[in-house]
Write a protein that holds these residues in place. Structure first.
Motif, PDB file in Angstrom:
ATOM      1  N   UNK A  35       0.963  -5.792  -1.475  1.00  0.00           N
ATOM      2  CA  UNK A  35       1.336  -4.591  -2.187  1.00  0.00           C
ATOM      3  C   UNK A  35       0.512  -4.500  -3.472  1.00  0.00           C
ATOM      4  N   UNK A  37       0.865  -2.842  -7.299  1.00  0.00           N
ATOM      5  CA  UNK A  37       1.741  -2.191  -8.269  1.00  0.00           C
ATOM      6  C   UNK A  37       0.885  -1.705  -9.432  1.00  0.00           C
ATOM      7  N   UNK A  41       4.215   1.001 -12.519  1.00  0.00           N
ATOM      8  CA  UNK A  41       5.174   0.202 -11.741  1.00  0.00           C
ATOM      9  C   UNK A  41       5.357   0.708 -10.315  1.00  0.00           C
ATOM     10  N   UNK A  42       4.531   1.668  -9.890  1.00  0.00           N
ATOM     11  CA  UNK A  42       4.681   2.176  -8.546  1.00  0.00           C
ATOM     12  C   UNK A  42       4.141   1.160  -7.552  1.00  0.00           C
ATOM     13  N   UNK A  43       4.976   0.812  -6.567  1.00  0.00           N
ATOM     14  CA  UNK A  43       4.624  -0.196  -5.563  1.00  0.00           C
ATOM     15  C   UNK A  43       4.195   0.468  -4.275  1.00  0.00           C
ATOM     16  N   UNK A  45       2.454  -0.304  -0.351  1.00  0.00           N
ATOM     17  CA  UNK A  45       1.987  -1.292   0.602  1.00  0.00           C
ATOM     18  C   UNK A  45       0.510  -1.050   0.900  1.00  0.00           C
ATOM     19  N   UNK A  56      -0.374  -3.004   9.736  1.00  0.00           N
ATOM     20  CA  UNK A  56      -0.368  -1.856   8.837  1.00  0.00           C
ATOM     21  C   UNK A  56      -1.609  -1.936   7.967  1.00  0.00           C
ATOM     22  N   UNK A  58      -2.789   0.708   5.252  1.00  0.00           N
ATOM     23  CA  UNK A  58      -2.668   1.987   4.582  1.00  0.00           C
ATOM     24  C   UNK A  58      -4.033   2.428   4.057  1.00  0.00           C
ATOM     25  N   UNK A  90       1.083  -7.957  -5.235  1.00  0.00           N
ATOM     26  CA  UNK A  90       2.166  -8.804  -4.744  1.00  0.00           C
ATOM     27  C   UNK A  90       1.979  -9.103  -3.273  1.00  0.00           C
ATOM     28  N   UNK A 103      12.256  -8.557   2.779  1.00  0.00           N
ATOM     29  CA  UNK A 103      10.980  -9.108   2.340  1.00  0.00           C
ATOM     30  C   UNK A 103      11.169 -10.022   1.136  1.00  0.00           C
ATOM     31  N   UNK A 104      10.435 -11.100   1.134  1.00  0.00           N
ATOM     32  CA  UNK A 104      10.462 -12.079   0.059  1.00  0.00           C
ATOM     33  C   UNK A 104       9.125 -11.996  -0.660  1.00  0.00           C
ATOM     34  N   UNK A 105       9.189 -11.812  -1.980  1.00  0.00           N
ATOM     35  CA  UNK A 105       7.983 -11.538  -2.745  1.00  0.00           C
ATOM     36  C   UNK A 105       7.496 -12.755  -3.515  1.00  0.00           C
ATOM     37  N   UNK A 106       6.182 -12.806  -3.643  1.00  0.00           N
ATOM     38  CA  UNK A 106       5.575 -13.774  -4.534  1.00  0.00           C
ATOM     39  C   UNK A 106       5.654 -13.288  -5.969  1.00  0.00           C
ATOM     40  N   UNK A 107       5.193 -14.100  -6.917  1.00  0.00           N
ATOM     41  CA  UNK A 107       5.319 -13.769  -8.342  1.00  0.00           C
ATOM     42  C   UNK A 107       4.303 -12.744  -8.821  1.00  0.00           C
TER      43      UNK A 107
END
Lengths: 114, 112
Positions: A35, A37, A41-43, A45, A56, A58, A90, A103-107
């Motif tokens: 992703x 950002x 702050x717009x996220x 994919x 996917x 995009x 991300x 979904x599990x996100x990284x830092x």
């Protein structure tokens, strides 16, 4: 243990350079994502890989190329960096194949292009 | 194409006050719905999710959300906000394993 890790955490580079961001997950998940950002702050994919296959893609400039050597890793390579590429990137993973897709996100990796 | 809207860009509440963050989605069927929180400089953490069944779902950190099909909404609530709740909150929609779409986010500030 970190579930989804990304390196580096910060990346500062000049326009025109090529850089890579690495992502690893130790959750045994089949699907991984990238992703972007932006500063507002717009996220959004960028890519999704399921078991090393792209599912996917995009509308992303072809300067961005994901690479998945195995299902635990999804790296993002960016060629000819531009100012507009500055953002936080991300990585995420999910257990596709279950009945839901949490979904599990990284830092995150903060990329600054000068 | 499905979309997610969060009408409030920024909300400020006093510590101890109640909170409601709004989320509306546009989708033909009932999608899977999520709320994530992003603390400053951090990644996203899942607060709660809705797939089916009881329309009121409980999450971590004392948050809950209510799915209202008639309003295409999935609003997040907390009865008493703590200073540590100051963060960016994202509503997200997933259309049965095809794609994950995030709303634009709502920034929450908490006054002491």
């Amino acid at each position: 243990d970190t579930a989804v890790s990304q390196t580096p955490k910060y990346l500062v580079t000049q326009m025109g350079n090529d850089k890579s961001i690495k992502c690893e997950q130790n959750l045994g998940h089949d699907t991984m994502y990238w992703y972007k950002q932006d500063s507002k702050k717009f996220l959004k994919i960028m890519f999704s890989y399921n078991n090393k296959e792209l599912i996917i893609n995009e509308t992303v400039p072809n300067r961005f190329s994901p690479k998945s050597p195995d299902k635990a890793h999804l790296n993002l390579h960016i060629n000819s960096l531009e100012l507009g590429d500055s953002a936080v990137y991300f990585c995420a993973s999910s257990p596709r194949g279950t009945s839901y897709n949490e979904q599990f996100f990284g830092p995150g990796t903060r990329l600054t292009v000068l | 194409a499905q979309s997610v809207t969060q009408p409030d860009i920024h909300i400020t509440v006093s510590e101890g006050a109640s909170l409601e963050l709004r989320c509306n989605y546009s989708y033909g069927a009932t999608p899977y719905l999520f709320w994530y929180v992003q603390s400053p400089g951090q990644g996203l953490q899942l607060l709660l999710k809705y797939f089916s069944g009881d329309t009121l779902v409980q999450g971590i950190k004392g948050f809950e959300a209510e799915f209202k099909r008639s309003q295409s909404s999935f609003n997040l609530r907390k009865p008493s906000v703590h200073w540590s709740d100051a963060a960016e909150y994202f509503c997200a929609v997933e259309d049965y394993g095809q794609n994950f779409v995030f709303g634009p986010g709502t920034r929450l500030s908490v006054l002491p």
